[in-house]
Design an enzyme around this catalytic site. Structure first.
Site, PDB file in Angstrom:
ATOM      1  N   ARG A   1       2.164 -28.122   5.988  1.00  0.00           N
ATOM      2  CA  ARG A   1       1.541 -27.558   7.066  1.00  0.00           C
ATOM      3  C   ARG A   1       0.874 -28.421   8.131  1.00  0.00           C
ATOM      4  O   ARG A   1       0.800 -29.763   7.771  1.00  0.00           O
ATOM      5  CB  ARG A   1       0.276 -26.826   6.347  1.00  0.00           C
ATOM      6  CG  ARG A   1       0.519 -25.635   5.106  1.00  0.00           C
ATOM      7  CD  ARG A   1      -0.685 -25.183   4.595  1.00  0.00           C
ATOM      8  NE  ARG A   1      -0.331 -24.183   3.419  1.00  0.00           N
ATOM      9  CZ  ARG A   1      -0.032 -24.549   2.284  1.00  0.00           C
ATOM     10  NH1 ARG A   1      -0.175 -25.812   1.827  1.00  0.00           N
ATOM     11  NH2 ARG A   1       0.240 -23.421   1.555  1.00  0.00           N
TER      12      ARG A   1
ATOM     13  N   LYS B   1      -3.581 -26.427  -0.140  1.00  0.00           N
ATOM     14  CA  LYS B   1      -4.696 -25.446   0.090  1.00  0.00           C
ATOM     15  C   LYS B   1      -5.187 -25.697  -1.645  1.00  0.00           C
ATOM     16  O   LYS B   1      -4.707 -25.761  -2.427  1.00  0.00           O
ATOM     17  CB  LYS B   1      -4.138 -24.079   0.156  1.00  0.00           C
ATOM     18  CG  LYS B   1      -3.647 -24.177   1.611  1.00  0.00           C
ATOM     19  CD  LYS B   1      -3.442 -22.407   1.743  1.00  0.00           C
ATOM     20  CE  LYS B   1      -3.354 -22.043   3.126  1.00  0.00           C
ATOM     21  NZ  LYS B   1      -2.959 -20.692   3.379  1.00  0.00           N
TER      22      LYS B   1
ATOM     23  N   HIS C   1       3.473 -24.005  13.426  1.00  0.00           N
ATOM     24  CA  HIS C   1       3.709 -23.527  11.727  1.00  0.00           C
ATOM     25  C   HIS C   1       5.143 -23.030  12.069  1.00  0.00           C
ATOM     26  O   HIS C   1       5.762 -22.691  10.807  1.00  0.00           O
ATOM     27  CB  HIS C   1       2.734 -22.278  11.685  1.00  0.00           C
ATOM     28  CG  HIS C   1       2.429 -21.858  10.259  1.00  0.00           C
ATOM     29  ND1 HIS C   1       1.963 -22.854   9.321  1.00  0.00           N
ATOM     30  CD2 HIS C   1       2.928 -20.818   9.534  1.00  0.00           C
ATOM     31  CE1 HIS C   1       2.138 -22.342   8.204  1.00  0.00           C
ATOM     32  NE2 HIS C   1       2.509 -21.131   8.256  1.00  0.00           N
TER      33      HIS C   1
ATOM     34  N   ARG D   1       7.465 -24.954   9.781  1.00  0.00           N
ATOM     35  CA  ARG D   1       7.335 -24.991   8.382  1.00  0.00           C
ATOM     36  C   ARG D   1       8.347 -23.773   7.909  1.00  0.00           C
ATOM     37  O   ARG D   1       9.018 -23.830   6.984  1.00  0.00           O
ATOM     38  CB  ARG D   1       6.030 -24.480   8.019  1.00  0.00           C
ATOM     39  CG  ARG D   1       5.703 -24.497   6.450  1.00  0.00           C
ATOM     40  CD  ARG D   1       4.475 -24.325   6.243  1.00  0.00           C
ATOM     41  NE  ARG D   1       3.666 -23.625   5.056  1.00  0.00           N
ATOM     42  CZ  ARG D   1       3.639 -24.327   3.679  1.00  0.00           C
ATOM     43  NH1 ARG D   1       4.076 -25.555   3.671  1.00  0.00           N
ATOM     44  NH2 ARG D   1       3.431 -23.749   2.859  1.00  0.00           N
TER      45      ARG D   1
ATOM     46  N   HIS E   1       3.437 -23.377  -2.691  1.00  0.00           N
ATOM     47  CA  HIS E   1       2.790 -22.058  -2.657  1.00  0.00           C
ATOM     48  C   HIS E   1       2.473 -21.853  -4.138  1.00  0.00           C
ATOM     49  O   HIS E   1       3.158 -22.273  -5.053  1.00  0.00           O
ATOM     50  CB  HIS E   1       3.823 -20.905  -2.426  1.00  0.00           C
ATOM     51  CG  HIS E   1       4.267 -20.803  -1.199  1.00  0.00           C
ATOM     52  ND1 HIS E   1       5.477 -20.146  -0.720  1.00  0.00           N
ATOM     53  CD2 HIS E   1       3.644 -20.955   0.199  1.00  0.00           C
ATOM     54  CE1 HIS E   1       5.612 -20.344   0.808  1.00  0.00           C
ATOM     55  NE2 HIS E   1       4.363 -20.842   1.192  1.00  0.00           N
TER      56      HIS E   1
ATOM     57  N   TYR F   1      11.489 -15.617   2.404  1.00  0.00           N
ATOM     58  CA  TYR F   1      12.650 -16.463   2.658  1.00  0.00           C
ATOM     59  C   TYR F   1      14.006 -15.987   2.229  1.00  0.00           C
ATOM     60  O   TYR F   1      14.870 -16.316   2.906  1.00  0.00           O
ATOM     61  CB  TYR F   1      12.296 -17.854   2.720  1.00  0.00           C
ATOM     62  CG  TYR F   1      11.058 -18.432   3.243  1.00  0.00           C
ATOM     63  CD1 TYR F   1      11.095 -18.659   4.576  1.00  0.00           C
ATOM     64  CD2 TYR F   1       9.944 -18.969   2.511  1.00  0.00           C
ATOM     65  CE1 TYR F   1       9.740 -18.922   5.250  1.00  0.00           C
ATOM     66  CE2 TYR F   1       8.778 -19.173   3.104  1.00  0.00           C
ATOM     67  CZ  TYR F   1       8.674 -19.251   4.201  1.00  0.00           C
ATOM     68  OH  TYR F   1       7.652 -19.744   5.061  1.00  0.00           O
TER      69      TYR F   1
END
Length: 350
Positions: A207, A233, A300, A303, A326, A335
């Site tokens: 990110r 995150k 972004h 990514r 993730h 994806y």
């Protein structure tokens, strides 16, 4: 200290007061692990204690907080900024006029073109604000006015917008983009830094915020690759790799001229943390120079391009999940929509 729900002179000033109090609460409760300037954060909090004169002034402080690494604050503030502007045009006289119906109308009108993820963020911001006000307001008799906002029946998440497929570059566009990176003429002594930032994001899929928070101590030399220790995150750690030959020249030249106020890898010319908006502008300018047009031209998108090409090449969803950091593999499933070989089988059914 608790306050009367409508103790200000007008609805607008009252609404500003409660949003300001809520933002201040979030500044002190969100994780500050990635904050690059603790003194700046303390200054911002102190200014909010004194109070702001307008929603625009509050917005400036929120942007400053985000720029020093408190990324999550925008998720809460941006929807509330929209709510403030929305309610300012309704001629309300009291906070008590705000109810489920009004907030549902707000969400329906302000989020119609947004993705489901953004709609959820708007709902969460509203729930958080009014839950905070429920606990912090007090009547003269010591009781509290309770909004009890739930928004359970808001149907916006099943609207026609739905979940949007992300913008991404195909292999040919990536090749053109890479050529454009090296040809693009940057000003001053920032060319090595900017190329380093863009190449790391594109070749690892990290990110933008993770790139800007990367520290010198997070880079390890391992034979023909660099290993990067990333804090994602929720401060979840992961490791990504990039071939040394891809960034070696830009990295070493940048380190020779780098003057930063902390141990972050990249910084602006004042030595402070770069903003995500700045990186996105760089990416957009390079895309334009390469003649590449996408619905979303921000950083972004790099990514998404990395993840799309990674899945197309290896058809390994677990690998995509681990590379992108993730928490839930279902987030990575988007994806699979770009697996042309798999989709091609549908053309042979007859």
């Amino acid at each position: 200290m608790r306050y009367n729900l409508d103790f200000k002179n007008s609805f607008d000033t009252t609404m500003l007061f409660w949003i300001e109090r809520f933002v201040r609460n979030k500044l002190t409760s969100l994780s500050n692990r990635q904050v690059s300037d603790k003194n700046k954060l303390a200054f911002i909090i102190q200014q909010l204690v004194k109070g702001t004169k307008s929603i625009e002034e509050l917005e400036v402080f929120v942007k400053e907080a985000r720029n020093i690494g408190l990324n999550g604050i925008n998720t809460y503030f941006n929807p509330l900024l929209k709510l403030y502007n929305y309610t300012s045009n309704l001629g309300l006289a009291s906070m008590k006029e705000i109810d489920e119906e009004l907030l549902s109308d707000f969400l329906a009108s302000e989020t119609s073109s947004l993705s489901d993820a953004s709609k959820k963020n708007h709902r969460i911001a509203l729930l958080s604000l009014f839950s905070y006000i429920d606990k912090q307001n007090e009547n003269e008799d010591g009781s509290s006015y309770l909004f009890k906002i739930e928004l359970k029946n808001w149907g916006g998440l099943s609207g026609k917008s739905g979940t949007k497929l992300p913008s991404f570059m195909n292999q040919d566009e990536v090749n053109r983009f890479l050529e454009a990176i090296d040809k693009y003429e940057f000003t001053d002594n920032i060319a090595y830094r900017n190329r380093l930032i863009i190449k790391i994001i594109l070749y690892t899929g990290i990110r933008v915020s993770e790139m800007l928070n990367l520290k010198l101590k997070d880079i390890f030399n391992e034979k023909d690759v660099y290993m990067l220790q990333i804090r994602g995150k929720g401060n979840k750690p992961r490791v990504v790799m990039i071939k040394k030959s891809i960034i070696e020249n830009d990295l070493q030249n940048w380190l020779n001229i780098r003057v930063c106020n902390s141990d972050i890898l990249v910084c602006n010319q004042k030595g402070d943390r770069l903003t995500q908006a700045y990186v996105s502008r760089i990416v957009e300018n390079i895309l334009i120079s390469a003649g590449i047009r996408k619905e979303k031209n921000g950083a972004h998108m790099l990514r998404h391009s990395f993840a799309t090409l990674l899945y197309s090449k290896h058809h390994d969803l677990i690998l995509v999940q681990e590379a992108l950091g993730h928490a839930d593999i279902n987030t990575s499933r988007i994806y699979t929509h770009f697996d042309k070989d798999r989709l091609r089988k549908t053309t042979e059914i007859f």
